[in-house]
Design a protein around this motif. Structure first.
Motif, PDB file in Angstrom:
ATOM      1  N   MET A 123       0.851  -1.181   0.000  1.00  0.00           N
ATOM      2  CA  MET A 123       0.000   0.000   0.000  1.00  0.00           C
ATOM      3  C   MET A 123       0.893   1.240   0.000  1.00  0.00           C
ATOM      4  N   ILE A 124       0.549   2.193  -0.816  1.00  0.00           N
ATOM      5  CA  ILE A 124       1.300   3.436  -0.930  1.00  0.00           C
ATOM      6  C   ILE A 124       0.720   4.443   0.062  1.00  0.00           C
ATOM      7  N   GLU A 125       1.582   5.048   0.874  1.00  0.00           N
ATOM      8  CA  GLU A 125       1.125   6.080   1.804  1.00  0.00           C
ATOM      9  C   GLU A 125       1.319   7.446   1.165  1.00  0.00           C
ATOM     10  N   VAL A 126       0.230   8.211   1.140  1.00  0.00           N
ATOM     11  CA  VAL A 126       0.210   9.511   0.495  1.00  0.00           C
ATOM     12  C   VAL A 126      -0.399  10.520   1.468  1.00  0.00           C
ATOM     13  N   ALA A 127       0.151  11.730   1.475  1.00  0.00           N
ATOM     14  CA  ALA A 127      -0.407  12.800   2.309  1.00  0.00           C
ATOM     15  C   ALA A 127      -1.094  13.825   1.411  1.00  0.00           C
ATOM     16  N   ALA A 128      -2.176  14.399   1.904  1.00  0.00           N
ATOM     17  CA  ALA A 128      -2.920  15.430   1.176  1.00  0.00           C
ATOM     18  C   ALA A 128      -3.149  16.612   2.099  1.00  0.00           C
ATOM     19  N   ALA A 129      -3.014  17.815   1.544  1.00  0.00           N
ATOM     20  CA  ALA A 129      -3.189  19.027   2.336  1.00  0.00           C
ATOM     21  C   ALA A 129      -4.471  19.743   1.945  1.00  0.00           C
ATOM     22  N   ILE A 130      -5.278  20.049   2.935  1.00  0.00           N
ATOM     23  CA  ILE A 130      -6.465  20.873   2.739  1.00  0.00           C
ATOM     24  C   ILE A 130      -6.047  22.270   3.195  1.00  0.00           C
ATOM     25  N   ILE A 131      -5.583  23.045   2.212  1.00  0.00           N
ATOM     26  CA  ILE A 131      -4.944  24.336   2.467  1.00  0.00           C
ATOM     27  C   ILE A 131      -5.978  25.440   2.330  1.00  0.00           C
ATOM     28  N   GLU A 132      -6.126  26.201   3.390  1.00  0.00           N
ATOM     29  CA  GLU A 132      -7.085  27.302   3.377  1.00  0.00           C
ATOM     30  C   GLU A 132      -6.334  28.634   3.373  1.00  0.00           C
ATOM     31  N   ASN A 133      -6.798  29.566   2.544  1.00  0.00           N
ATOM     32  CA  ASN A 133      -6.171  30.896   2.506  1.00  0.00           C
ATOM     33  C   ASN A 133      -6.922  31.864   3.416  1.00  0.00           C
ATOM     34  N   ASP A 134      -6.510  33.120   3.415  1.00  0.00           N
ATOM     35  CA  ASP A 134      -7.114  34.143   4.289  1.00  0.00           C
ATOM     36  C   ASP A 134      -8.587  34.405   3.986  1.00  0.00           C
ATOM     37  N   GLN A 135      -9.017  34.111   2.753  1.00  0.00           N
ATOM     38  CA  GLN A 135     -10.417  34.313   2.356  1.00  0.00           C
ATOM     39  C   GLN A 135     -11.278  33.072   2.622  1.00  0.00           C
ATOM     40  N   GLY A 136     -10.679  32.041   3.228  1.00  0.00           N
ATOM     41  CA  GLY A 136     -11.427  30.827   3.537  1.00  0.00           C
ATOM     42  C   GLY A 136     -11.589  29.883   2.351  1.00  0.00           C
ATOM     43  N   LYS A 137     -10.852  30.128   1.270  1.00  0.00           N
ATOM     44  CA  LYS A 137     -10.927  29.243   0.103  1.00  0.00           C
ATOM     45  C   LYS A 137      -9.873  28.152   0.221  1.00  0.00           C
ATOM     46  N   ILE A 138     -10.144  27.025  -0.445  1.00  0.00           N
ATOM     47  CA  ILE A 138      -9.306  25.836  -0.349  1.00  0.00           C
ATOM     48  C   ILE A 138      -8.592  25.604  -1.673  1.00  0.00           C
ATOM     49  N   LEU A 139      -7.292  25.298  -1.578  1.00  0.00           N
ATOM     50  CA  LEU A 139      -6.488  25.049  -2.774  1.00  0.00           C
ATOM     51  C   LEU A 139      -6.737  23.637  -3.283  1.00  0.00           C
ATOM     52  N   ILE A 140      -7.153  23.535  -4.549  1.00  0.00           N
ATOM     53  CA  ILE A 140      -7.338  22.248  -5.195  1.00  0.00           C
ATOM     54  C   ILE A 140      -6.522  22.244  -6.482  1.00  0.00           C
ATOM     55  N   ALA A 141      -6.136  21.058  -6.940  1.00  0.00           N
ATOM     56  CA  ALA A 141      -5.292  20.951  -8.125  1.00  0.00           C
ATOM     57  C   ALA A 141      -5.768  19.806  -9.006  1.00  0.00           C
ATOM     58  N   ARG A 142      -5.617  19.977 -10.321  1.00  0.00           N
ATOM     59  CA  ARG A 142      -6.036  18.942 -11.276  1.00  0.00           C
ATOM     60  C   ARG A 142      -4.814  18.175 -11.757  1.00  0.00           C
ATOM     61  N   ARG A 143      -4.918  16.850 -11.706  1.00  0.00           N
ATOM     62  CA  ARG A 143      -3.820  15.983 -12.137  1.00  0.00           C
ATOM     63  C   ARG A 143      -3.599  16.126 -13.639  1.00  0.00           C
TER      64      ARG A 143
END
Length: 133
Positions: free
Chosen positions: A1-21
């Motif tokens: 099993m591969i261990e992967v970490a994911a970040a739910i990053i919130e900015n000052d405006q309360g928005k969350i950074l998402i990225a497309r593979r």
């Protein structure tokens, strides 16, 4: 099993950074919370600091554990460890993804997500519905 970490990053405006593979990658064109594979002996928080600096040229500070999800993609299994994180600086420059967005929590269900990330999306949407008037 591969261990992967994911970040739910919130900015000052309360928005969350998402990225497309990016094209040519497993789950290409699907959205995810950015992160990457843990190296031997590395904590999930340290992995996130390293991966976000390498892949997006930004600094983050993991703030609290968010959850774990194990997912079987058929040819491989991952254990995805998610942390909330604060955006600490830098300007996003992509090397592993082909697009990114700062999305409001309520907009998260408008994106097509990598299956391993879906439980975290649902949890965030449920939080949002509890705080909405």
């Amino acid at each position: 099993m591969i261990e992967v970490a994911a970040a739910i990053i919130e900015n000052d405006q309360g928005k969350i950074l998402i990225a497309r593979r990016g094209p040519g990658k497993p789950q290409a064109r699907l959205w995810e919370f950015p992160g990457g594979k843990l190296e031997a002996g590395e904590s999930a928080a340290d992995c996130l600091r390293r991966e976000l600096a390498e892949e997006m040229a930004i600094e983050i500070e993991p703030t609290e554990w968010f959850g774990v999800n194990e997912h079987d993609y058929g040819t491989f299994r991952i254990r995805l460890i998610a942390y909330r994180a604060a955006f600490a600086g830098g300007e996003v420059r992509l090397s592993d993804h082909d697009e990114y967005r700062w999305a409001a929590k309520r907009e998260l269900d408008q994106y097509e997500w990598a299956p391993a990330d879906v439980p975290f999306v649902r949890k965030l949407l449920a939080e949002g519905s509890m705080t909405s008037p």
